[in-house]
Design a protein around this motif. Sequence first.
Motif, PDB file in Angstrom:
ATOM      1  N   UNK A 179       0.866  -1.183   0.000  1.00  0.00           N
ATOM      2  CA  UNK A 179       0.000   0.000   0.000  1.00  0.00           C
ATOM      3  C   UNK A 179       0.899   1.228   0.000  1.00  0.00           C
ATOM      4  N   UNK A 180       0.313   2.370  -0.288  1.00  0.00           N
ATOM      5  CA  UNK A 180       1.110   3.607  -0.301  1.00  0.00           C
ATOM      6  C   UNK A 180       1.755   3.877   1.055  1.00  0.00           C
ATOM      7  N   UNK A 181       1.007   3.801   2.172  1.00  0.00           N
ATOM      8  CA  UNK A 181       1.673   4.096   3.450  1.00  0.00           C
ATOM      9  C   UNK A 181       2.862   3.162   3.680  1.00  0.00           C
ATOM     10  N   UNK A 182       2.698   1.881   3.328  1.00  0.00           N
ATOM     11  CA  UNK A 182       3.794   0.946   3.569  1.00  0.00           C
ATOM     12  C   UNK A 182       4.990   1.254   2.663  1.00  0.00           C
ATOM     13  N   UNK A 183       4.718   1.438   1.370  1.00  0.00           N
ATOM     14  CA  UNK A 183       5.808   1.670   0.431  1.00  0.00           C
ATOM     15  C   UNK A 183       6.563   2.964   0.771  1.00  0.00           C
ATOM     16  N   UNK A 184       5.800   4.026   1.002  1.00  0.00           N
ATOM     17  CA  UNK A 184       6.452   5.326   1.221  1.00  0.00           C
ATOM     18  C   UNK A 184       7.189   5.371   2.556  1.00  0.00           C
ATOM     19  N   UNK A 185       6.643   4.708   3.572  1.00  0.00           N
ATOM     20  CA  UNK A 185       7.364   4.681   4.858  1.00  0.00           C
ATOM     21  C   UNK A 185       8.687   3.953   4.680  1.00  0.00           C
ATOM     22  N   UNK A 186       8.649   2.864   3.923  1.00  0.00           N
ATOM     23  CA  UNK A 186       9.886   2.120   3.705  1.00  0.00           C
ATOM     24  C   UNK A 186      10.909   2.988   2.960  1.00  0.00           C
ATOM     25  N   UNK A 187      10.461   3.653   1.896  1.00  0.00           N
ATOM     26  CA  UNK A 187      11.358   4.479   1.072  1.00  0.00           C
ATOM     27  C   UNK A 187      12.003   5.576   1.932  1.00  0.00           C
ATOM     28  N   UNK A 188      11.183   6.231   2.757  1.00  0.00           N
ATOM     29  CA  UNK A 188      11.689   7.361   3.551  1.00  0.00           C
ATOM     30  C   UNK A 188      12.587   6.896   4.690  1.00  0.00           C
ATOM     31  N   UNK A 189      12.229   5.776   5.306  1.00  0.00           N
ATOM     32  CA  UNK A 189      13.027   5.297   6.443  1.00  0.00           C
ATOM     33  C   UNK A 189      14.399   4.828   5.959  1.00  0.00           C
ATOM     34  N   UNK A 190      14.460   4.350   4.747  1.00  0.00           N
ATOM     35  CA  UNK A 190      15.711   3.841   4.183  1.00  0.00           C
ATOM     36  C   UNK A 190      16.597   4.996   3.724  1.00  0.00           C
ATOM     37  N   UNK A 191      15.978   6.021   3.132  1.00  0.00           N
ATOM     38  CA  UNK A 191      16.756   7.125   2.578  1.00  0.00           C
ATOM     39  C   UNK A 191      17.499   6.683   1.330  1.00  0.00           C
ATOM     40  N   UNK A 192      18.207   7.605   0.715  1.00  0.00           N
ATOM     41  CA  UNK A 192      18.943   7.270  -0.508  1.00  0.00           C
ATOM     42  C   UNK A 192      20.273   6.632  -0.102  1.00  0.00           C
ATOM     43  N   UNK A 193      20.322   5.299  -0.207  1.00  0.00           N
ATOM     44  CA  UNK A 193      21.514   4.573   0.232  1.00  0.00           C
ATOM     45  C   UNK A 193      22.114   3.767  -0.913  1.00  0.00           C
ATOM     46  N   UNK A 194      21.656   4.050  -2.140  1.00  0.00           N
ATOM     47  CA  UNK A 194      22.216   3.367  -3.302  1.00  0.00           C
ATOM     48  C   UNK A 194      21.539   2.032  -3.604  1.00  0.00           C
ATOM     49  N   UNK A 195      20.574   1.630  -2.764  1.00  0.00           N
ATOM     50  CA  UNK A 195      19.834   0.377  -3.022  1.00  0.00           C
ATOM     51  C   UNK A 195      18.391   0.701  -3.373  1.00  0.00           C
ATOM     52  N   UNK A 196      17.843  -0.071  -4.290  1.00  0.00           N
ATOM     53  CA  UNK A 196      16.460   0.175  -4.700  1.00  0.00           C
ATOM     54  C   UNK A 196      15.487  -0.240  -3.595  1.00  0.00           C
ATOM     55  N   UNK A 197      14.464   0.580  -3.376  1.00  0.00           N
ATOM     56  CA  UNK A 197      13.418   0.251  -2.397  1.00  0.00           C
ATOM     57  C   UNK A 197      12.648  -0.999  -2.823  1.00  0.00           C
ATOM     58  N   UNK A 198      12.709  -1.327  -4.101  1.00  0.00           N
ATOM     59  CA  UNK A 198      11.936  -2.480  -4.604  1.00  0.00           C
ATOM     60  C   UNK A 198      12.409  -3.814  -4.028  1.00  0.00           C
ATOM     61  N   UNK A 199      13.681  -3.910  -3.636  1.00  0.00           N
ATOM     62  CA  UNK A 199      14.197  -5.177  -3.086  1.00  0.00           C
ATOM     63  C   UNK A 199      13.321  -5.688  -1.960  1.00  0.00           C
ATOM     64  N   UNK A 200      12.850  -4.746  -1.152  1.00  0.00           N
ATOM     65  CA  UNK A 200      12.077  -5.064   0.036  1.00  0.00           C
ATOM     66  C   UNK A 200      10.750  -5.764  -0.305  1.00  0.00           C
ATOM     67  N   UNK A 201      10.270  -5.553  -1.540  1.00  0.00           N
ATOM     68  CA  UNK A 201       8.947  -6.060  -1.923  1.00  0.00           C
ATOM     69  C   UNK A 201       9.032  -7.252  -2.870  1.00  0.00           C
ATOM     70  N   UNK A 202      10.242  -7.564  -3.293  1.00  0.00           N
ATOM     71  CA  UNK A 202      10.420  -8.631  -4.271  1.00  0.00           C
ATOM     72  C   UNK A 202      10.219 -10.004  -3.624  1.00  0.00           C
ATOM     73  N   UNK A 203       9.507 -10.871  -4.307  1.00  0.00           N
ATOM     74  CA  UNK A 203       9.315 -12.236  -3.812  1.00  0.00           C
ATOM     75  C   UNK A 203      10.583 -13.016  -4.144  1.00  0.00           C
ATOM     76  N   UNK A 204      11.200 -13.642  -3.147  1.00  0.00           N
ATOM     77  CA  UNK A 204      12.448 -14.346  -3.448  1.00  0.00           C
ATOM     78  C   UNK A 204      12.188 -15.480  -4.445  1.00  0.00           C
ATOM     79  N   UNK A 205      13.083 -15.713  -5.388  1.00  0.00           N
ATOM     80  CA  UNK A 205      12.877 -16.796  -6.339  1.00  0.00           C
ATOM     81  C   UNK A 205      12.895 -18.124  -5.598  1.00  0.00           C
TER      82      UNK A 205
END
Length: 347
Positions: A315-341
């Motif tokens: 959801x937006x609150x979940x995605x945006x909280x994750x993005x902001x809490x992480x900050x720009x650290x050179x890693x994509x925020x998408x990793x957090x949501x990816x289903x492991x193969x």
Amino acid sequence: MGSSSGSDRLRDLQAFDDTKAGVKGLVDAGVTTIPAIFHHGPLLLESHDADVIPVIDLQADVERGHLVGQVRAAAQCVGFFQVVNHGIPGELLEEMLAAVRRFNEQPAEGKKAWYSRDSGRRVKFNSNFDLFQSPAANWRDTLLLELTPRQRRRSHRRAGAYVEAVQRLGGALLELLSEAMGLPAPEYLGGGQLATMAAHYYPPCPEPHLTLGTTRHSDPSFLTVLLQESKGLQVLMRQRQRWVAGALVVNIGDLLQLVSNDLFRSVEHRVLATTTAAAEPRLSVACFFRPDYACTRVYAPVTTTPPPPLYRSTTMPEFLSHYRAKGLDGRSALHHFRIPPPSSPPH
Ligand code: OGA
Ligand code: NI
């Protein structure tokens, strides 16, 4: 990153933030070396690919199917495109940039009243939204406008005409992208609105080789429309970037990569620190189109064909909280949501 210990670093970050004057304040104070909080590690530039950033002409008489095809190709292959004949008059673009310059170049006292990290504030000024989260600070100050549905209807008084025009353009682009994804009507991406406008000011930096204007990142949006005064944006993995005068730069954000199940690419980009040789600051205005922060809708990959969903829903609150809490650290925020193969079978 600086060699200072964690507590020294925190103290230095706090002292910088307490000035409420941003990096422009450091420049105005005449610094000739930059504080350690701005030091990044070795700055590598990846450039393997030789694709150019496509230019898409939005003039009215272009055949719809052709336009959708161009948008699809750009979103799939490059993740970035430039739009011309976008319907926003050049004077409006100039005025918007002039307003950003005026705000930043007013006496520091005037800006201090706006300096804040309060997520409840709709209009605020600060340096580095992620100052206390990211591993290294950027040489950039930002004025942020969060637009509510009501403000979008009434148009925001501080940036009225541009907000209205860019909203129309973003809406049209979301429709094109919906069609390009084969979604039923513009319905699914229809939740995308001009949610946040970030006006960036990159003052000349005395040691530009040690820091960055903006760390490499991808955007927390369906799509971003960027107005830039000078051409400092670097799309990583691209060798040849020809920015067209008067064009707006459009890029796919993380949320659209998620919803499109990796059909469209949210590509990393960054900004080098402006050199003092350039003498002039760099100005840009990024408009992020996405659902509002409070939107309760669940977003998940829309898949009718293989591959199976590559991301879990969010959801937006979940995605945006994750993005902001992480900050720009050179890693994509998408990793957090990816289903492991699925783990590969033992040999
Ligand atoms: C951003 C961004 C680039 C620029 O705000 O996400 O990438 O040129 N800005 O300021
Ligand atoms: Ni960006």
